[in-house]
Design a protein around this motif. Structure first.
Motif, short mmCIF file in Angstrom:
data_model
loop_
_atom_site.label_atom_id
_atom_site.label_comp_id
_atom_site.label_asym_id
_atom_site.label_seq_id
_atom_site.Cartn_x
_atom_site.Cartn_y
_atom_site.Cartn_z
N ASP A 192 -25.22 -3.20 -29.82
CA ASP A 192 -26.84 -3.03 -30.00
C ASP A 192 -27.33 -2.57 -28.68
OD1 ASP A 192 -26.97 -2.80 -32.69
OD2 ASP A 192 -27.32 -5.09 -32.72
N ASP A 193 -26.92 -3.13 -27.76
CA ASP A 193 -27.92 -2.79 -26.15
C ASP A 193 -27.76 -1.05 -25.46
OD1 ASP A 193 -27.85 -5.30 -25.80
OD2 ASP A 193 -25.80 -6.00 -25.39
N ILE A 194 -26.50 -0.80 -26.65
CA ILE A 194 -26.19 0.83 -26.00
C ILE A 194 -27.44 1.62 -26.45
CG2 ILE A 194 -24.81 2.63 -25.61
CD1 ILE A 194 -22.66 0.77 -25.33
N GLY A 195 -27.93 2.70 -25.91
CA GLY A 195 -29.27 3.25 -26.21
C GLY A 195 -28.26 4.83 -26.35
N PRO A 196 -29.26 5.96 -25.93
CA PRO A 196 -28.55 6.94 -26.16
C PRO A 196 -28.10 7.12 -24.78
CG PRO A 196 -30.66 7.16 -27.26
CD PRO A 196 -30.73 6.40 -26.83
N ALA A 197 -29.30 7.18 -23.93
CA ALA A 197 -29.33 7.93 -21.79
C ALA A 197 -28.91 6.09 -21.30
CB ALA A 197 -30.06 8.68 -21.78
N SER A 198 -28.81 4.97 -22.07
CA SER A 198 -29.18 3.94 -21.20
C SER A 198 -28.12 2.81 -21.96
CB SER A 198 -30.56 3.82 -20.55
OG SER A 198 -31.38 3.36 -21.60
N MET A 199 -27.52 1.79 -21.10
CA MET A 199 -28.35 0.32 -21.62
C MET A 199 -28.35 -0.89 -20.78
SD MET A 199 -23.51 -0.15 -20.96
CE MET A 199 -23.75 0.35 -19.29
N ALA A 200 -29.18 -1.81 -21.82
CA ALA A 200 -29.23 -3.15 -21.23
C ALA A 200 -28.46 -4.32 -21.30
CB ALA A 200 -30.48 -2.98 -22.13
N ILE A 201 -27.83 -4.84 -19.74
CA ILE A 201 -27.64 -6.14 -19.91
C ILE A 201 -28.89 -6.85 -19.47
CG2 ILE A 201 -26.10 -6.66 -17.96
CD1 ILE A 201 -25.15 -3.82 -18.60
N SER A 202 -28.37 -7.53 -20.13
CA SER A 202 -28.84 -8.74 -20.46
C SER A 202 -28.25 -10.31 -21.18
CB SER A 202 -29.96 -8.84 -22.28
OG SER A 202 -28.81 -8.67 -23.16
N ARG A 203 -27.12 -10.49 -20.92
CA ARG A 203 -26.17 -11.40 -21.00
C ARG A 203 -24.66 -11.27 -20.21
NH1 ARG A 203 -25.97 -9.08 -25.53
NH2 ARG A 203 -27.69 -9.51 -26.20
N GLY A 204 -24.62 -12.47 -20.66
CA GLY A 204 -22.87 -12.26 -19.62
C GLY A 204 -21.71 -13.77 -19.94
N VAL A 205 -20.71 -13.45 -19.78
CA VAL A 205 -19.50 -14.04 -20.75
C VAL A 205 -19.28 -14.95 -19.82
CG1 VAL A 205 -17.90 -14.13 -22.04
CG2 VAL A 205 -19.79 -13.24 -23.30
N THR A 206 -18.88 -16.39 -19.54
CA THR A 206 -18.52 -16.34 -18.50
C THR A 206 -17.80 -18.14 -19.34
OG1 THR A 206 -20.62 -18.69 -17.88
CG2 THR A 206 -20.32 -16.20 -16.49
N PHE A 207 -16.37 -18.72 -18.19
CA PHE A 207 -16.00 -20.03 -18.86
C PHE A 207 -16.33 -21.40 -17.95
CE2 PHE A 207 -14.25 -15.61 -19.71
CZ PHE A 207 -14.63 -15.75 -20.51
N PRO A 208 -16.73 -21.47 -17.82
CA PRO A 208 -17.83 -22.34 -16.93
C PRO A 208 -16.01 -24.04 -17.21
CG PRO A 208 -19.23 -23.29 -17.89
CD PRO A 208 -18.10 -21.80 -18.36
N ASP A 209 -16.07 -24.60 -18.11
CA ASP A 209 -15.27 -25.82 -18.46
C ASP A 209 -14.08 -24.69 -19.35
OD1 ASP A 209 -17.30 -27.39 -17.94
OD2 ASP A 209 -18.46 -26.20 -20.12
N GLY A 210 -13.43 -23.57 -18.66
CA GLY A 210 -11.62 -23.62 -19.17
C GLY A 210 -11.88 -22.34 -19.99
#
Length: 353
Positions: A204-222
């Motif tokens: 859903d973040d990806i549009g016809p010509a652009s994409m929105a960067i709004s979240r990131g997946v990190t693994f702070p505890d393993g």
């Protein structure tokens, strides 16, 4: 003006009783009159600055207060960095010292103990100490920050390439065929996404010509991802254009989940799941070294080669400061200048012919 009385003890040391601004009295010692005078001056400076003279707070005690009061609201990965820097490198040297007794020489002792570590590790440890003691100073527990003027130990830069050549990039995208792995590589290589940004991207973040960067997946505890999915910094939240090559890859990537790069069962990917995907479908497929950040650095190189100006490159890369982008551009400019020797040789040969 506080009253001062000079006296010489039986052990040869000088002492002076100083009356502080709140009426309390404190005895100061020195092996020489000059040393005593310096100790008295320092005590009076602390008193004038409003410090609680005689405070015996330990570095370790303040570190707990500092982490809980100033850092717990930050991203889990950032808190983990501060905690690890303190527990692994600072506490063994300074933890049992009183805050007011810490001097630059003690900070240098910590930095000397990690001089063989990476510049990144050194910078994190020094940042932790600098902020730890600065907040102590702001709370009138110290007169000055003992970290002032301290620097990390620079290492000779590795000659290993930080980015792929155009030929290697083409080989990578031709060889990596597993849909998730291919989409991941394309996002980092053609749009400069960080690993956590690519793993957090929704369709859903990806549009016809652009994409929105709004979240990131990190693994702070393993292994498990951080539920907050916070980005690295404010600048990381951005809208990116989708180049043609990336668009072609995304159009041929199956939509099996809300995530573009999901786990095998369609949920958010785990650290183990990512490592398995990367090793099985990427590194095992090519005969040159490659890691996720190398793909992002390759994108930065593409921006430079394409003539994208520094400010625009900063925004596209999501760098918090333009200095970070400038460092990459400066490094590439230096590489280009070295290549100029061939043109110089050709010119000089013509001139002497």
């Amino acid at each position: 003006m506080p009253k001062q009385k000079l006296k010489r003890r039986s052990d040869g040391r000088y002492q002076r009783k100083v009356t502080l601004s709140d009426g309390r009295q404190k005895i100061v010692y020195g092996r020489t009159e000059a040393e005593l005078k310096a100790a008295v001056s320092f005590l009076l400076a602390e008193d004038d600055a409003g410090l609680q003279v005689g405070d015996h707070t330990l570095v370790g005690e303040w570190a707990k207060i500092w982490l809980n009061s100033y850092k717990l609201s930050l991203r889990a990965a950032t808190v983990r960095m501060y905690r690890g820097s303190y527990n692994n490198h600072i506490m063994p040297v300074l933890g049992c010292m009183e805050l007011r007794d810490v001097r630059p020489v003690h900070i240098r002792k910590v930095m000397s103990s990690i001089a063989d570590k990476s510049e990144s590790t050194q910078s994190k440890v020094l940042l932790t100490m600098r902020q730890l003691f600065e907040t102590a100073r702001q709370n009138a527990l110290l007169l000055r920050n003992p970290c002032d003027g301290i620097k990390i130990t620079r290492h000779a830069k590795s000659t290993a390439k930080k980015y792929l050549t155009p030929e290697q990039a083409e080989t990578l995208m031709r060889t990596v065929t597993e849909p998730r792995a291919r989409a991941f590589c394309a996002l980092c290589l053609y749009a400069g996404l960080r690993k956590e940004e690519a793993l957090g991207l929704h369709w859903d973040d990806i549009g016809p010509a652009s994409m929105a960067i709004s979240r990131g997946v990190t693994f702070p505890d393993g292994n498990q991802p951080d539920p907050s999915m916070e980005l690295k910094n404010r600048a990381s939240r951005r809208v990116l254009p989708i180049p043609k090559k990336l668009r072609e890859v995304l159009l041929n990537t199956p939509h099996t989940s809300e995530y573009v790069i999901p786990s095998a069962d369609g949920s958010v990917i785990t650290s183990t799941g990512y490592q398995r995907m990367w090793q099985r479908y990427v590194t095992s497929m090519v005969d040159f070294p490659v890691h996720a950040h190398m793909l992002r650095h390759t994108y930065a190189t593409t921006l430079y080669r394409a003539g994208v100006d520094l400010r625009t490159a900063q925004q596209l890369l999501g760098h918090a400061t333009i200095q970070m982008t400038a460092e990459i551009y400066t490094h590439l400019e230096a590489e280009d200048s070295l290549k100029a020797v061939h043109r110089i040789d050709e010119y000089l040969e013509k001139g002497t012919g």
